[in-house]
Design a protein around this motif. Structure first.
Motif, short mmCIF file in Angstrom:
data_model
loop_
_atom_site.label_atom_id
_atom_site.label_comp_id
_atom_site.label_asym_id
_atom_site.label_seq_id
_atom_site.Cartn_x
_atom_site.Cartn_y
_atom_site.Cartn_z
N UNK A 109 0.86 -1.18 0.00
CA UNK A 109 0.00 0.00 0.00
C UNK A 109 0.89 1.23 0.00
N UNK A 110 0.59 2.18 -0.85
CA UNK A 110 1.38 3.41 -0.93
C UNK A 110 0.54 4.56 -0.39
N UNK A 111 1.11 5.33 0.52
CA UNK A 111 0.39 6.45 1.14
C UNK A 111 1.28 7.69 1.14
N UNK A 112 0.66 8.86 1.25
CA UNK A 112 1.35 10.14 1.40
C UNK A 112 0.97 10.72 2.75
N UNK A 113 1.97 11.17 3.51
CA UNK A 113 1.77 11.76 4.83
C UNK A 113 2.43 13.12 4.85
N UNK A 114 1.80 14.10 5.50
CA UNK A 114 2.37 15.44 5.58
C UNK A 114 2.12 16.03 6.96
#
Length: 434
Positions: A109-114
Protein backbone atom coordinates in the motif's frame (compact mmCIF):
# COMPACT_ATOMS: atom_id res chain seq x y z
CA UNK A 1 34.33 -27.47 18.39
CA UNK A 2 31.14 -26.31 20.06
CA UNK A 3 28.06 -28.47 19.69
CA UNK A 4 24.54 -27.35 20.60
CA UNK A 5 21.88 -29.99 21.06
CA UNK A 6 18.14 -29.77 21.61
CA UNK A 7 18.78 -29.79 25.37
CA UNK A 8 21.27 -26.91 25.11
CA UNK A 9 18.67 -24.80 23.31
CA UNK A 10 16.21 -25.24 26.17
CA UNK A 11 18.48 -23.43 28.62
CA UNK A 12 17.83 -19.77 29.50
CA UNK A 13 19.43 -17.25 27.14
CA UNK A 14 21.50 -14.23 28.00
CA UNK A 15 20.11 -10.86 27.04
CA UNK A 16 21.14 -9.61 23.59
CA UNK A 17 22.83 -6.24 23.10
CA UNK A 18 20.85 -5.16 20.04
CA UNK A 19 17.72 -6.29 18.20
CA UNK A 20 19.30 -7.21 14.86
CA UNK A 21 23.05 -7.43 15.40
CA UNK A 22 23.74 -9.45 18.49
CA UNK A 23 26.91 -10.05 20.47
CA UNK A 24 30.03 -9.96 18.32
CA UNK A 25 28.05 -8.71 15.32
CA UNK A 26 26.38 -12.10 14.81
CA UNK A 27 23.31 -12.26 12.56
CA UNK A 28 21.14 -15.30 11.93
CA UNK A 29 18.82 -15.56 8.92
CA UNK A 30 16.03 -18.14 8.80
CA UNK A 31 13.97 -18.95 5.70
CA UNK A 32 11.11 -21.33 6.46
CA UNK A 33 9.92 -22.39 3.03
CA UNK A 34 7.55 -24.99 1.68
CA UNK A 35 10.31 -27.32 0.48
CA UNK A 36 13.27 -26.41 2.68
CA UNK A 37 14.30 -24.60 5.86
CA UNK A 38 17.57 -22.67 5.47
CA UNK A 39 19.66 -20.98 8.16
CA UNK A 40 22.68 -18.71 7.65
CA UNK A 41 24.82 -17.38 10.49
CA UNK A 42 27.08 -14.45 9.58
CA UNK A 43 29.22 -11.84 11.27
CA UNK A 44 28.94 -8.21 10.22
CA UNK A 45 31.92 -5.86 10.08
CA UNK A 46 31.65 -2.94 12.48
CA UNK A 47 32.64 -0.25 9.95
CA UNK A 48 32.21 -1.43 6.36
CA UNK A 49 29.14 -3.65 6.96
CA UNK A 50 30.74 -6.56 5.16
CA UNK A 51 29.17 -9.92 5.85
CA UNK A 52 31.08 -13.16 6.32
CA UNK A 53 29.04 -16.34 6.50
CA UNK A 54 30.18 -18.56 9.36
CA UNK A 55 27.58 -21.30 9.44
CA UNK A 56 25.06 -22.84 7.06
CA UNK A 57 22.28 -25.29 7.75
CA UNK A 58 19.36 -26.48 5.69
CA UNK A 59 16.85 -29.27 5.99
CA UNK A 60 13.86 -30.58 4.12
CA UNK A 61 10.79 -28.62 5.14
CA UNK A 62 7.88 -30.55 6.58
CA UNK A 63 4.57 -29.12 7.73
CA UNK A 64 4.53 -25.99 5.55
CA UNK A 65 1.90 -25.50 2.85
CA UNK A 66 1.93 -22.53 0.52
CA UNK A 67 4.29 -20.61 2.80
CA UNK A 68 2.02 -21.15 5.85
CA UNK A 69 2.74 -23.30 8.89
CA UNK A 70 0.44 -26.33 8.73
CA UNK A 71 2.01 -28.58 11.39
CA UNK A 72 3.83 -26.96 14.31
CA UNK A 73 5.71 -30.09 15.41
CA UNK A 74 7.09 -30.89 11.97
CA UNK A 75 8.16 -27.31 11.30
CA UNK A 76 9.77 -27.06 14.74
CA UNK A 77 11.83 -30.19 14.10
CA UNK A 78 13.01 -28.90 10.71
CA UNK A 79 13.97 -25.49 12.16
CA UNK A 80 15.88 -27.05 15.05
CA UNK A 81 17.82 -29.32 12.69
CA UNK A 82 18.77 -26.47 10.32
CA UNK A 83 19.73 -24.07 13.13
CA UNK A 84 21.74 -26.69 15.01
CA UNK A 85 23.68 -27.51 11.83
CA UNK A 86 24.48 -23.84 11.26
CA UNK A 87 25.53 -23.37 14.91
CA UNK A 88 27.80 -26.41 14.78
CA UNK A 89 29.49 -25.15 11.62
CA UNK A 90 29.87 -21.60 12.96
CA UNK A 91 30.88 -22.76 16.47
CA UNK A 92 28.56 -20.08 17.78
CA UNK A 93 25.30 -19.95 19.71
CA UNK A 94 22.49 -17.78 18.35
CA UNK A 95 19.50 -16.46 20.23
CA UNK A 96 17.42 -14.64 17.63
CA UNK A 97 16.70 -14.78 13.92
CA UNK A 98 15.69 -12.53 11.04
CA UNK A 99 12.92 -14.49 9.33
CA UNK A 100 11.46 -14.38 5.82
CA UNK A 101 7.69 -14.06 5.31
CA UNK A 102 6.08 -15.56 2.20
CA UNK A 103 2.79 -16.74 3.73
CA UNK A 104 -0.08 -14.56 4.81
CA UNK A 105 -0.54 -12.98 1.37
CA UNK A 106 1.82 -9.96 1.78
CA UNK A 107 0.34 -6.83 0.21
CA UNK A 108 1.60 -3.36 -0.65
CA UNK A 109 0.00 0.00 0.00
CA UNK A 110 1.38 3.41 -0.93
CA UNK A 111 0.39 6.45 1.14
CA UNK A 112 1.35 10.14 1.40
CA UNK A 113 1.77 11.76 4.83
CA UNK A 114 2.37 15.44 5.58
CA UNK A 115 2.92 17.47 8.76
CA UNK A 116 3.83 21.03 9.74
CA UNK A 117 7.39 21.85 10.84
CA UNK A 118 6.87 25.64 11.30
CA UNK A 119 9.85 26.68 9.22
CA UNK A 120 12.55 25.39 11.54
CA UNK A 121 15.41 23.10 10.56
CA UNK A 122 14.22 19.55 9.98
CA UNK A 123 15.79 17.22 12.53
CA UNK A 124 15.89 13.50 13.21
CA UNK A 125 12.92 13.89 15.54
CA UNK A 126 10.81 15.34 12.71
CA UNK A 127 11.67 12.42 10.43
CA UNK A 128 10.80 9.96 13.17
CA UNK A 129 7.47 11.68 13.77
CA UNK A 130 6.38 11.59 10.13
CA UNK A 131 7.39 7.94 9.81
CA UNK A 132 5.38 7.22 12.94
CA UNK A 133 2.38 8.87 11.27
CA UNK A 134 2.71 6.42 8.40
CA UNK A 135 2.84 3.43 10.71
CA UNK A 136 -0.28 4.64 12.54
CA UNK A 137 -2.45 4.75 9.41
CA UNK A 138 -5.71 2.78 9.84
CA UNK A 139 -5.48 -0.72 8.44
CA UNK A 140 -7.25 -4.07 8.49
CA UNK A 141 -7.18 -5.40 12.08
CA UNK A 142 -6.61 -8.91 10.71
CA UNK A 143 -3.30 -7.85 9.15
CA UNK A 144 0.04 -6.86 10.66
CA UNK A 145 2.50 -4.30 9.33
CA UNK A 146 5.84 -5.72 8.19
CA UNK A 147 7.50 -2.66 6.66
CA UNK A 148 6.98 1.08 6.54
CA UNK A 149 9.49 2.24 3.93
CA UNK A 150 9.89 5.92 2.99
CA UNK A 151 10.50 6.08 -0.76
CA UNK A 152 10.76 9.88 -0.97
CA UNK A 153 10.17 13.14 0.91
CA UNK A 154 8.65 16.50 0.00
CA UNK A 155 9.24 19.96 1.50
CA UNK A 156 6.50 22.52 0.92
CA UNK A 157 5.14 20.35 -1.89
CA UNK A 158 8.47 20.03 -3.73
CA UNK A 159 9.33 16.37 -4.22
CA UNK A 160 12.58 14.63 -5.09
CA UNK A 161 14.04 15.09 -1.59
CA UNK A 162 16.09 12.06 -0.57
CA UNK A 163 17.04 13.19 2.96
CA UNK A 164 15.23 16.21 4.45
CA UNK A 165 17.39 16.52 7.57
CA UNK A 166 19.12 19.89 7.77
CA UNK A 167 16.70 21.55 5.33
CA UNK A 168 14.08 24.20 6.10
CA UNK A 169 10.40 24.44 5.24
CA UNK A 170 6.87 24.80 6.53
CA UNK A 171 5.53 21.36 5.58
CA UNK A 172 7.34 18.04 5.55
CA UNK A 173 5.80 15.21 3.56
CA UNK A 174 6.73 11.59 2.96
CA UNK A 175 5.70 8.97 0.41
CA UNK A 176 5.61 5.59 2.10
CA UNK A 177 5.37 1.98 1.05
CA UNK A 178 3.54 -0.12 3.63
CA UNK A 179 3.81 -3.92 3.51
CA UNK A 180 1.37 -5.98 5.56
CA UNK A 181 0.46 -9.66 5.91
CA UNK A 182 -2.33 -11.67 7.50
CA UNK A 183 -1.89 -11.80 11.26
CA UNK A 184 -2.74 -15.49 11.69
CA UNK A 185 0.09 -16.96 9.57
CA UNK A 186 2.56 -14.47 11.06
CA UNK A 187 1.66 -15.49 14.59
CA UNK A 188 1.92 -19.18 13.72
CA UNK A 189 5.38 -18.61 12.28
CA UNK A 190 6.47 -16.65 15.36
CA UNK A 191 5.03 -19.34 17.64
CA UNK A 192 6.96 -22.19 16.03
CA UNK A 193 10.20 -20.17 16.14
CA UNK A 194 9.65 -19.33 19.79
CA UNK A 195 9.08 -23.04 20.47
CA UNK A 196 12.66 -23.51 19.24
CA UNK A 197 13.68 -21.02 21.99
CA UNK A 198 14.63 -18.33 19.50
CA UNK A 199 13.58 -14.68 19.35
CA UNK A 200 12.15 -13.18 16.16
CA UNK A 201 14.36 -10.10 15.72
CA UNK A 202 12.74 -8.98 12.48
CA UNK A 203 10.33 -10.19 9.81
CA UNK A 204 11.08 -9.44 6.16
CA UNK A 205 8.88 -9.99 3.12
CA UNK A 206 10.49 -12.75 1.05
CA UNK A 207 10.66 -10.86 -2.29
CA UNK A 208 12.18 -7.84 -0.52
CA UNK A 209 14.93 -10.08 0.89
CA UNK A 210 15.50 -11.81 -2.45
CA UNK A 211 15.98 -8.42 -4.13
CA UNK A 212 18.44 -7.22 -1.49
CA UNK A 213 20.56 -10.31 -2.12
CA UNK A 214 20.46 -10.60 -5.91
CA UNK A 215 20.13 -7.07 -7.35
CA UNK A 216 23.11 -4.86 -8.06
CA UNK A 217 22.98 -1.19 -7.07
CA UNK A 218 22.08 0.05 -10.57
CA UNK A 219 19.19 -2.38 -10.84
CA UNK A 220 17.71 -1.23 -7.54
CA UNK A 221 18.11 2.40 -8.62
CA UNK A 222 16.97 2.22 -12.26
CA UNK A 223 14.28 -0.38 -11.71
CA UNK A 224 13.98 -4.16 -11.71
CA UNK A 225 11.46 -6.86 -10.88
CA UNK A 226 12.48 -9.80 -8.70
CA UNK A 227 10.54 -13.03 -9.19
CA UNK A 228 11.26 -15.54 -6.43
CA UNK A 229 9.95 -18.94 -7.55
CA UNK A 230 9.77 -21.03 -4.41
CA UNK A 231 8.30 -24.43 -3.67
CA UNK A 232 4.84 -23.32 -2.59
CA UNK A 233 4.61 -19.69 -3.71
CA UNK A 234 6.02 -17.29 -6.27
CA UNK A 235 6.88 -13.90 -4.76
CA UNK A 236 7.23 -10.65 -6.70
CA UNK A 237 9.20 -7.59 -5.64
CA UNK A 238 9.55 -4.37 -7.66
CA UNK A 239 12.50 -2.07 -6.95
CA UNK A 240 12.95 1.53 -8.12
CA UNK A 241 14.94 4.49 -6.87
CA UNK A 242 16.89 2.29 -4.47
CA UNK A 243 13.74 1.10 -2.64
CA UNK A 244 11.26 -1.72 -2.93
CA UNK A 245 7.99 -0.15 -4.14
CA UNK A 246 5.77 -3.22 -4.43
CA UNK A 247 5.59 -6.79 -3.18
CA UNK A 248 3.10 -9.56 -3.82
CA UNK A 249 2.76 -13.33 -3.62
CA UNK A 250 1.14 -15.79 -6.04
CA UNK A 251 0.13 -19.14 -4.47
CA UNK A 252 1.83 -21.32 -7.10
CA UNK A 253 5.35 -22.72 -6.92
CA UNK A 254 7.64 -25.56 -7.88
CA UNK A 255 5.68 -28.00 -5.73
CA UNK A 256 2.71 -27.63 -8.07
CA UNK A 257 4.92 -28.75 -10.97
CA UNK A 258 5.89 -31.83 -8.97
CA UNK A 259 2.24 -32.60 -8.25
CA UNK A 260 1.38 -32.22 -11.94
CA UNK A 261 4.08 -34.74 -12.86
CA UNK A 262 2.97 -37.18 -10.16
CA UNK A 263 -0.66 -37.01 -11.30
CA UNK A 264 0.06 -36.99 -15.01
CA UNK A 265 2.37 -40.00 -14.86
CA UNK A 266 0.76 -41.81 -11.87
CA UNK A 267 4.14 -41.91 -10.15
CA UNK A 268 5.10 -41.32 -6.48
CA UNK A 269 5.85 -37.72 -5.46
CA UNK A 270 9.48 -38.54 -4.66
CA UNK A 271 10.02 -39.90 -8.15
CA UNK A 272 8.16 -36.95 -9.69
CA UNK A 273 10.56 -34.57 -7.92
CA UNK A 274 13.51 -36.61 -9.21
CA UNK A 275 12.20 -36.52 -12.78
CA UNK A 276 11.65 -32.76 -12.55
CA UNK A 277 15.13 -32.12 -11.17
CA UNK A 278 17.09 -34.42 -13.49
CA UNK A 279 15.14 -34.29 -16.74
CA UNK A 280 12.67 -31.43 -16.43
CA UNK A 281 12.62 -28.51 -18.84
CA UNK A 282 10.22 -25.99 -20.34
CA UNK A 283 11.85 -26.07 -23.78
CA UNK A 284 11.23 -28.89 -26.23
CA UNK A 285 14.06 -30.21 -28.39
CA UNK A 286 14.12 -32.74 -31.26
CA UNK A 287 16.03 -35.21 -29.06
CA UNK A 288 13.21 -35.32 -26.49
CA UNK A 289 11.13 -37.73 -28.56
CA UNK A 290 14.06 -40.17 -28.80
CA UNK A 291 15.03 -40.09 -25.11
CA UNK A 292 13.04 -42.53 -22.98
CA UNK A 293 12.45 -42.22 -19.23
CA UNK A 294 11.49 -45.06 -16.91
CA UNK A 295 8.65 -44.10 -14.56
CA UNK A 296 7.63 -46.36 -11.63
CA UNK A 297 3.89 -46.38 -10.97
CA UNK A 298 2.14 -45.56 -7.70
CA UNK A 299 1.34 -48.62 -5.60
CA UNK A 300 3.22 -51.06 -7.82
CA UNK A 301 5.94 -53.34 -6.48
CA UNK A 302 9.51 -52.61 -7.45
CA UNK A 303 9.59 -55.89 -9.35
CA UNK A 304 6.78 -54.72 -11.63
CA UNK A 305 7.86 -53.21 -14.96
CA UNK A 306 7.95 -49.43 -15.03
CA UNK A 307 6.29 -47.17 -17.56
CA UNK A 308 8.48 -45.92 -20.42
CA UNK A 309 7.70 -42.41 -21.67
CA UNK A 310 9.50 -40.02 -24.03
CA UNK A 311 11.08 -37.00 -22.38
CA UNK A 312 8.91 -34.77 -24.56
CA UNK A 313 5.88 -35.93 -22.57
CA UNK A 314 7.51 -34.66 -19.36
CA UNK A 315 8.13 -31.28 -21.00
CA UNK A 316 4.45 -31.13 -22.04
CA UNK A 317 3.46 -31.50 -18.38
CA UNK A 318 5.92 -28.95 -16.99
CA UNK A 319 5.63 -26.12 -19.51
CA UNK A 320 1.91 -25.28 -19.04
CA UNK A 321 2.32 -24.88 -15.27
CA UNK A 322 5.35 -22.59 -15.66
CA UNK A 323 3.51 -20.58 -18.32
CA UNK A 324 0.53 -20.21 -15.99
CA UNK A 325 2.78 -19.02 -13.16
CA UNK A 326 4.51 -16.40 -15.30
CA UNK A 327 1.20 -15.22 -16.79
CA UNK A 328 -0.16 -14.75 -13.26
CA UNK A 329 2.96 -12.75 -12.42
CA UNK A 330 2.38 -10.53 -15.46
CA UNK A 331 -1.29 -10.06 -14.56
CA UNK A 332 -0.35 -9.21 -10.97
CA UNK A 333 2.13 -6.56 -12.08
CA UNK A 334 -0.38 -5.06 -14.50
CA UNK A 335 -3.14 -4.97 -11.87
CA UNK A 336 -0.79 -3.23 -9.42
CA UNK A 337 0.23 -0.68 -12.06
CA UNK A 338 3.95 -1.47 -11.80
CA UNK A 339 4.45 -3.60 -14.91
CA UNK A 340 6.27 -0.77 -16.74
CA UNK A 341 7.26 1.47 -13.84
CA UNK A 342 10.41 -0.48 -13.07
CA UNK A 343 11.57 -0.86 -16.66
CA UNK A 344 12.23 -4.05 -18.59
CA UNK A 345 14.64 -5.79 -16.24
CA UNK A 346 13.69 -8.93 -14.29
CA UNK A 347 15.71 -11.24 -12.06
CA UNK A 348 14.70 -14.84 -11.30
CA UNK A 349 15.46 -16.42 -7.93
CA UNK A 350 14.17 -19.46 -6.04
CA UNK A 351 14.68 -23.16 -6.63
CA UNK A 352 11.99 -23.49 -9.31
CA UNK A 353 13.71 -20.83 -11.44
CA UNK A 354 16.57 -23.26 -12.06
CA UNK A 355 14.51 -25.41 -14.43
CA UNK A 356 16.05 -25.22 -17.93
CA UNK A 357 14.13 -22.88 -20.17
CA UNK A 358 12.40 -20.83 -17.45
CA UNK A 359 14.51 -17.78 -18.27
CA UNK A 360 13.63 -17.89 -21.97
CA UNK A 361 9.96 -18.46 -21.21
CA UNK A 362 9.95 -15.53 -18.76
CA UNK A 363 11.47 -13.21 -21.37
CA UNK A 364 8.75 -14.19 -23.82
CA UNK A 365 5.77 -13.87 -21.44
CA UNK A 366 6.89 -10.85 -19.39
CA UNK A 367 8.51 -8.97 -22.28
CA UNK A 368 11.51 -8.18 -20.12
CA UNK A 369 15.24 -8.81 -20.08
CA UNK A 370 15.65 -11.67 -17.62
CA UNK A 371 18.70 -12.96 -15.80
CA UNK A 372 19.14 -15.55 -13.04
CA UNK A 373 19.78 -14.10 -9.59
CA UNK A 374 22.09 -15.41 -6.90
CA UNK A 375 23.41 -14.07 -3.58
CA UNK A 376 25.87 -11.21 -4.01
CA UNK A 377 28.31 -9.44 -1.68
CA UNK A 378 28.63 -12.31 0.81
CA UNK A 379 31.96 -13.72 1.90
CA UNK A 380 32.43 -17.33 2.89
CA UNK A 381 29.33 -18.61 1.11
CA UNK A 382 29.81 -22.22 -0.01
CA UNK A 383 29.22 -22.98 -3.67
CA UNK A 384 26.42 -25.41 -2.86
CA UNK A 385 24.29 -22.64 -1.31
CA UNK A 386 25.32 -19.77 -3.58
CA UNK A 387 22.53 -20.33 -6.11
CA UNK A 388 19.08 -18.83 -6.66
CA UNK A 389 17.43 -21.20 -4.16
CA UNK A 390 19.18 -19.44 -1.24
CA UNK A 391 18.80 -15.82 -2.36
CA UNK A 392 16.03 -15.06 0.15
CA UNK A 393 18.04 -16.36 3.11
CA UNK A 394 21.08 -14.36 2.01
CA UNK A 395 18.95 -11.24 1.61
CA UNK A 396 17.84 -11.48 5.24
CA UNK A 397 21.48 -10.95 6.25
CA UNK A 398 21.71 -7.86 4.06
CA UNK A 399 18.51 -6.49 5.58
CA UNK A 400 19.96 -6.87 9.07
CA UNK A 401 22.93 -4.58 8.33
CA UNK A 402 21.22 -1.86 6.30
CA UNK A 403 19.80 1.34 7.76
CA UNK A 404 16.38 0.49 9.13
CA UNK A 405 14.60 3.68 8.25
CA UNK A 406 11.42 1.71 7.74
CA UNK A 407 11.30 0.81 11.43
CA UNK A 408 12.02 4.11 13.25
CA UNK A 409 12.64 4.23 16.96
CA UNK A 410 10.00 6.67 18.13
CA UNK A 411 11.53 7.39 21.49
CA UNK A 412 13.45 5.81 24.31
CA UNK A 413 11.70 2.86 25.95
CA UNK A 414 9.15 3.96 28.56
CA UNK A 415 10.41 3.91 32.11
CA UNK A 416 8.59 3.75 35.42
CA UNK A 417 7.35 7.06 36.69
CA UNK A 418 9.07 8.87 39.55
CA UNK A 419 10.81 11.99 40.57
CA UNK A 420 13.20 11.99 37.63
CA UNK A 421 10.67 11.05 34.95
CA UNK A 422 9.70 14.63 33.99
CA UNK A 423 13.35 15.72 34.15
CA UNK A 424 14.36 13.00 31.70
CA UNK A 425 11.54 13.93 29.30
CA UNK A 426 12.60 17.59 29.39
CA UNK A 427 16.20 16.55 28.77
CA UNK A 428 15.24 14.51 25.72
CA UNK A 429 13.16 17.39 24.33
CA UNK A 430 16.07 19.82 24.76
CA UNK A 431 18.45 17.35 23.12
CA UNK A 432 16.20 16.89 20.08
CA UNK A 433 15.33 20.56 19.55
CA UNK A 434 18.47 22.52 20.51
Amino acid sequence: MLLFSRTDRDRPRESAPSPLRRRGGLICALDVGTTKVACFIARAGEEDRTLRVLGIGHHRSMGVRGGRVANLDEVEAAIRTAVDSAEEMAEERIDGVVVAVSGGAPESQRIDVEMMVAGHEIRDADVRRILACGRQQPSDPDRELLHCIPVGYTIDGTDGVLDPRGMYGERLGARMHLVSAAAGPLRNLSTVIERCHLDVDSRVAAPYAAGLASLVEDERELGATVIDMGGGTTSVGVFLGGHVIHVGVIPIGGGHITNDIAQGLSTPLANAERLKTMYGSTLASPADTRETLKVPLVGEDEEQPSLDIPRSYLVQIIRPRVEETLELVRAHLEAAGVDRVAGRRAVLTGGASQLPGVRELAEQILDKQVRPGRPLRLRGLAEGVAGPAFATCAGLLRHAVQDHVERPMLADPPRPGGLFGPVERIGRWLKENF
